[in-house]
Design an enzyme around this catalytic site. Sequence first.
Site, short mmCIF file in Angstrom:
data_model
loop_
_atom_site.label_atom_id
_atom_site.label_comp_id
_atom_site.label_asym_id
_atom_site.label_seq_id
_atom_site.Cartn_x
_atom_site.Cartn_y
_atom_site.Cartn_z
N ASP A 158 0.84 -1.20 0.00
CA ASP A 158 0.00 0.00 0.00
C ASP A 158 0.88 1.26 0.00
O ASP A 158 1.96 1.26 -0.57
CB ASP A 158 -0.91 -0.05 1.24
CG ASP A 158 -2.27 0.59 1.02
OD1 ASP A 158 -2.31 1.79 0.68
OD2 ASP A 158 -3.29 -0.09 1.20
N HIS A 190 -3.81 6.04 3.62
CA HIS A 190 -4.53 4.90 3.06
C HIS A 190 -4.04 3.58 3.64
O HIS A 190 -4.83 2.74 4.09
CB HIS A 190 -4.38 4.92 1.54
CG HIS A 190 -5.21 3.92 0.82
ND1 HIS A 190 -4.75 2.66 0.51
CD2 HIS A 190 -6.47 3.99 0.31
CE1 HIS A 190 -5.69 2.00 -0.15
NE2 HIS A 190 -6.74 2.78 -0.29
N ASN A 282 -13.27 0.94 -7.91
CA ASN A 282 -14.32 1.89 -7.53
C ASN A 282 -14.99 2.60 -8.70
O ASN A 282 -15.49 3.70 -8.54
CB ASN A 282 -13.73 2.98 -6.63
CG ASN A 282 -13.21 2.44 -5.32
OD1 ASN A 282 -13.59 1.35 -4.90
ND2 ASN A 282 -12.33 3.18 -4.68
N SER A 345 -11.11 -0.46 -1.42
CA SER A 345 -9.89 -0.50 -0.60
C SER A 345 -10.19 -0.82 0.85
O SER A 345 -9.36 -1.39 1.55
CB SER A 345 -9.17 0.85 -0.66
OG SER A 345 -8.32 0.95 -1.76
#
Length: 481
Positions: A158, A190, A282, A345
């Site tokens: 990530d 994130h 997304n 996510s």
Amino acid sequence: MGVFRFISISLAAVSAANAAQILSMPHAQTVPNSYIVMMKDDTSDDDFNHHQSWLQSTHTHNITRRATVQNAGMRHKYNFHKMKGYSGVFDDETIKDIAKDPKVMFVEPDTIISVHGKVDQNNVPSWGLARISSSKPGTQDYTYDSSAGEGITVYSVDTGVDINHEDFEGRAIWGSNQVNDGDDNDRSGHGTHTSGTMVGKEFGIAKKAKLVAVKVLGNDGSGPTSGIVAGINWCVEHARQNGGTNKAVMNMSLGGGSSSALNRAAAQAVEQGMFLSVAAGNDNTDARSSSPASEPSVCTVGASAEDDSRSSFSNWGPSLDLFAPGSNIISARPGGGSQSMSGTSMAAPHVAGLAAYLMALEGISGGAVCDRLKQLGSASISDVGPGTPTNVLINNGGAKGDGKSPKPSPKPSHPSEPQQPTEPQQPAPGEPSTPAPAPMPPTPQHPHTPFPGGDDFDFDGFWKKYFGGEHWRKMFSSFFN
């Protein structure tokens, strides 16, 4: 002379006929002059070493002949399980020469990969943990077995992780930085958020699992495919040296356009025994257009909302394996406290955390984990999207139920504001140094208790930062249902 000329022409024709395919990426944002090269499975270590030596001399010759200032050359080298390859910045002539090597499988342009999450509104309830241990929405408690993922290592691939966050209780370590920015921190937030969902004491599912931070995306939440493949390579090797790949989980809350190289790397990790949880994306579109979500051997996760509907942004289609909570999820924030985020996510780490939990509880590993998650899940999700073969929402099956999570904070402890990209730094030339696998910390004793919008992407900053100045099953399963 005539015979020699004939032989030369014939060899050239054979070489051209057998040249590896240089793939095109028409729907992806590519990095200029940057490529990923994959070698064939039967390439030996000696063959690979010879190829690298040849590449160095060929690249030097071509840039000298063309008097070009572009001289980056090889950047990452990949060598794990059956997969050998590399990435780098090369001119057109060098790429054509590379493709002629009979040991090369394919050449692929390097593309931009991004996180699948965004900071969302605050003042929302935390519901994801409770939902995965309940048969219906609206409950407040998370019931779980006290084994809680103990003995399992989770790799966060990530934007990095704030490993000092109080929710990790010292169970998190820094692993590798493939961004080459010299900043072993999570400036985006994130990676810390997704990691909190996986292993956090308050926000997490596998509350006793260990966490390893592998930074492959920069402060703006994006990075090249080549660095992500390098991150996967690092995780597999680290897991092999620290407890085994059959006790390892990898979470990838990221994605971009379809990439054969990235899918291949993910498949190799699964073949080695790791469990991979991957965000579906997304864009409210078919996840078959995204990597690594389109790789059949990974567990591809769509997002659900609090009313058990598919989140409006979540991708769908034959690639999906499961759904997990992904809207308005509260988890850890760098520097301490919490924040709310939404996206696939946020869904993928629910699956990664539950995978670690089940691996510790039941002793399963690898590809068996995704099937077990499907067995334990509930057919709850509405409006799953065209061609989606599942409406299963993950559930821990009640487990043994001798632990209970503290109720998470009712709202984020810090305002949730979009993270602003930071001007990237110029990397040192050549391949980035990859740190040696870090030793795992001792297990502490505890009581039983999105794709970002393309219009916002800073391409000039990205360029300066990085370069100075079983596929068919999912692809066609909808035709047979």
